[in-house]
Motif scaffolding. Structure first.
Motif, PDB file in Angstrom:
ATOM      1  N   ALA A  18     -32.067 -90.836  21.395  1.00  0.00           N
ATOM      2  CA  ALA A  18     -31.843 -90.014  22.588  1.00  0.00           C
ATOM      3  C   ALA A  18     -31.824 -90.876  23.838  1.00  0.00           C
ATOM      4  CB  ALA A  18     -32.933 -88.947  22.711  1.00  0.00           C
ATOM      5  N   VAL A  20     -32.902 -90.418  27.776  1.00  0.00           N
ATOM      6  CA  VAL A  20     -33.687 -89.546  28.650  1.00  0.00           C
ATOM      7  C   VAL A  20     -33.239 -89.720  30.092  1.00  0.00           C
ATOM      8  CG1 VAL A  20     -36.006 -88.997  29.494  1.00  0.00           C
ATOM      9  CG2 VAL A  20     -35.670 -89.685  27.102  1.00  0.00           C
ATOM     10  N   LYS A  66     -32.602 -80.380  25.842  1.00  0.00           N
ATOM     11  CA  LYS A  66     -31.788 -81.286  25.031  1.00  0.00           C
ATOM     12  C   LYS A  66     -30.358 -80.770  24.950  1.00  0.00           C
ATOM     13  CE  LYS A  66     -35.539 -82.878  21.989  1.00  0.00           C
ATOM     14  NZ  LYS A  66     -36.021 -82.982  20.591  1.00  0.00           N
ATOM     15  N   VAL A  77     -28.087 -87.598  21.417  1.00  0.00           N
ATOM     16  CA  VAL A  77     -28.709 -86.558  22.247  1.00  0.00           C
ATOM     17  C   VAL A  77     -29.029 -87.094  23.639  1.00  0.00           C
ATOM     18  CG1 VAL A  77     -30.793 -85.133  22.514  1.00  0.00           C
ATOM     19  CG2 VAL A  77     -29.718 -85.343  20.280  1.00  0.00           C
ATOM     20  N   LEU A  79     -31.638 -86.041  26.660  1.00  0.00           N
ATOM     21  CA  LEU A  79     -32.803 -85.199  26.963  1.00  0.00           C
ATOM     22  C   LEU A  79     -33.048 -85.255  28.460  1.00  0.00           C
ATOM     23  CD1 LEU A  79     -36.140 -84.920  25.068  1.00  0.00           C
ATOM     24  CD2 LEU A  79     -36.150 -85.300  27.528  1.00  0.00           C
ATOM     25  N   LEU A 109     -40.031 -86.092  22.015  1.00  0.00           N
ATOM     26  CA  LEU A 109     -39.284 -86.943  21.091  1.00  0.00           C
ATOM     27  C   LEU A 109     -40.150 -87.453  19.937  1.00  0.00           C
ATOM     28  CD1 LEU A 109     -37.205 -88.899  23.731  1.00  0.00           C
ATOM     29  CD2 LEU A 109     -36.294 -87.320  22.014  1.00  0.00           C
TER      30      LEU A 109
END
Length: 514
Positions: A18, A20, A66, A77, A79, A109
């Motif tokens: 992911a 962020v 998400k 992904v 986030l 996560l």
């Protein structure tokens, strides 16, 4: 522990679980993309905020959303974590806001192998806050989960969804910049010891008792070059440590006093830290009522914080001598336990009438404070889950600070605020001292019910050596969190005050305090 790296990689190029980003709450409650996420926003054609709003996001503090990553990203992904209200023009987010946001993202996560954090990294201070928050959020305590080891062995191919985030990658960081590198190295060392304190608090009392705690201190001290001395029950008896012995005499697990020393050849100051280490508190003969016993394994949180702070000072090589004192005992009711009305002769020589055996923390701390005072440190700070009264006054997230020097009390409050720990300066009204007058001893361990958190501090002050600067931190509220997780704070032991103690030691090392 979770790995931490600085990276100049673009968000789209990072292969992770992911990416962020941060958003804030703007006008009319709409999300606003925050610095650090420009490249991600661009990949959404500048419509990241609009997409998040469609998904119901507002940018509120701790909010996590998400969504699928844009085309071309190697991470699947994105986030988005909320920072709360956007700052006014010309202002910036404070470090604690970023710390908590990074912690919320890391918690969300759990189970992921790695994540890139595209948050504001325009200073080493921001990098430190984000690193600390992410690492603090990436925590779990699973030691006592049934079959955890067998499950892990049989299921190596599958990800453990409860495991902490495996790696935090700070995107936009500067790996070759000395300030950034130092900030992240400090964060790793510091958080590792906060986790140690958390683990100690979370260990149940059938496994963590005075001797086993002392054994851990011996092993860890050896690993980090600390000088460690342990006084067992025979040593305590011969030395006249009536407070520790009186509290511990009702238990099958006898008390210990542990001394840990970090020394530096260039140190000009000495800081003594004293921690209450009641590994389980039943209240003794003054038994706690139903509903108040279940979390009393946490009554050694002060000793855990002191232990972790001394180890951190050694890890960081701070140019200050730091001596930690762990006053360890188990407070249990039995035929040999101290009774209400008994009189104890303390290590200082003073006598104490015990009116309430559940006011035991101040008794073990009194012996340790006197012993610490004999070495004439420049300052002493004691840390304890001491009184329920402090929780009534300040709630569950704020610790109280009392001191015999107003300037020192203010400095500790400022240090706590700097590192993101909530605290509040408390007074020491001398008129409350009279309530502890005893007809049979020098002092009693109880006073007025009103202001009883302040009474406890006044009692402790009676055992601090003359002309020594001293402060008392009552961490009864924030030491153990029973509610829903938030920010970087999980349920259970929090490691409260470790960051404050370490920063205090750093400022003393720099010649700024004491």
């Amino acid at each position: 522990m979770t790995a931490l790296t600085l990276s100049t990689s673009a968000p789209a190029a990072l292969r992770s679980d992911a990416i962020v980003v941060a958003v804030a709450k703007g006008a009319k409650g709409r999300p606003v993309v925050v610095a650090g996420a420009e490249a991600v926003d661009k990949a959404y054609d500048g419509k990241l905020a609009a997409v998040l709003e469609t998904l119901g996001a507002s940018g509120g503090e701790g909010e996590v959303t998400k969504l699928p990553a844009p085309s071309g990203f190697k991470s699947p992904v994105v986030l988005a974590v909320g920072l709360g209200d956007a700052p006014e023009k010309g202002e910036t987010f404070d470090g604690e806001t970023l710390r908590r946001a990074a912690g919320s993202a890391a918690r969300a996560l759990a189970g992921a192998e790695s994540a890139g954090f595209a948050l504001p990294l325009d200073s080493a201070e921001y990098a430190a806050a984000i690193a600390e928050g992410a690492l603090l959020g990436a925590y779990s305590f699973t030691t006592y989960r049934a079959g955890a080891a067998q499950k892990a062995a049989a299921d190596q191919e599958k990800k453990d969804k409860s495991a902490p985030l495996g790696e935090v990658v700070l995107l936009g960081g500067k790996p070759k910049d000395k300030a950034y590198k130092a900030a992240t190295e400090r964060a790793t060392a510091l958080v590792g010891e906060v986790h140690r304190a958390r683990d100690l608090v979370n260990i149940p009392s059938n496994d963590l008792f005075p001797k086993s705690f002392a054994d851990i201190a011996l092993a860890v001290g050896k690993e980090h070059g600390l000088k460690v001395e342990v006084l067992d029950e025979q040593d305590l008896r011969e030395g006249g440590y009536g407070g520790l012995l009186g509290v511990g005499q009702g238990s099958a697990n006898p008390p210990r006093l542990v001394r840990l020393v970090h020394s530096h050849p260039k140190a000009k100051k000495t800081l003594a830290l004293v921690g209450k280490g009641i590994t389980y508190d039943s209240g003794g003969i003054t038994l706690k009522p139903a509903g108040h016993n279940e979390t009393m394994k946490c009554d050694m949180s002060g000793a855990a914080a002191v232990f972790a702070a001394v180890v951190t000072a050694a890890k960081l090589g701070l140019e200050v001598n730091v001596t930690g004192w762990l006053a360890l005992a188990e407070n249990m009711p039995s035929g040999s336990a101290t009774r209400p009305g008994d009189v104890l002769r303390m290590y200082s020589g003073k006598t104490v009438e015990v009116l309430n055996t559940d006011a035991e923390g101040r008794l073990v701390l009194a012996d340790a404070l006197t012993r610490a005072s004999e070495e004439k440190p420049d300052a002493i700070v004691d840390v304890a889950t001491l009184t329920g009264a402090m929780m009534l006054a300040l709630g569950n997230r704020t610790f109280g600070i009392m001191a015999n020097d107003d300037a020192f009390r203010t400095s500790i409050h400022e240090v706590a605020e700097e590192v993101g720990e909530q605290s509040w300066p408390m007074p020491m009204p001398r008129e409350l001292l009279k309530a502890m007058d005893s007809t049979v001893a020098d002092i009693s361990n109880m006073g007025e019910r009103m202001g009883s958190g302040l009474v406890a501090g006044l009692f402790l002050q009676e055992f601090v050596g003359e002309d020594i600067t001293w402060a008392h931190l009552d961490i009864a509220g924030p030491a153990f969190h029973e509610g829903a997780p938030y920010g970087y704070t999980h349920k259970g032991g929090t490691g409260s005050s470790v960051r404050t103690l370490v920063r205090l030691a750093e400022r003393i090392a720099a010649g700024e305090l004491v």
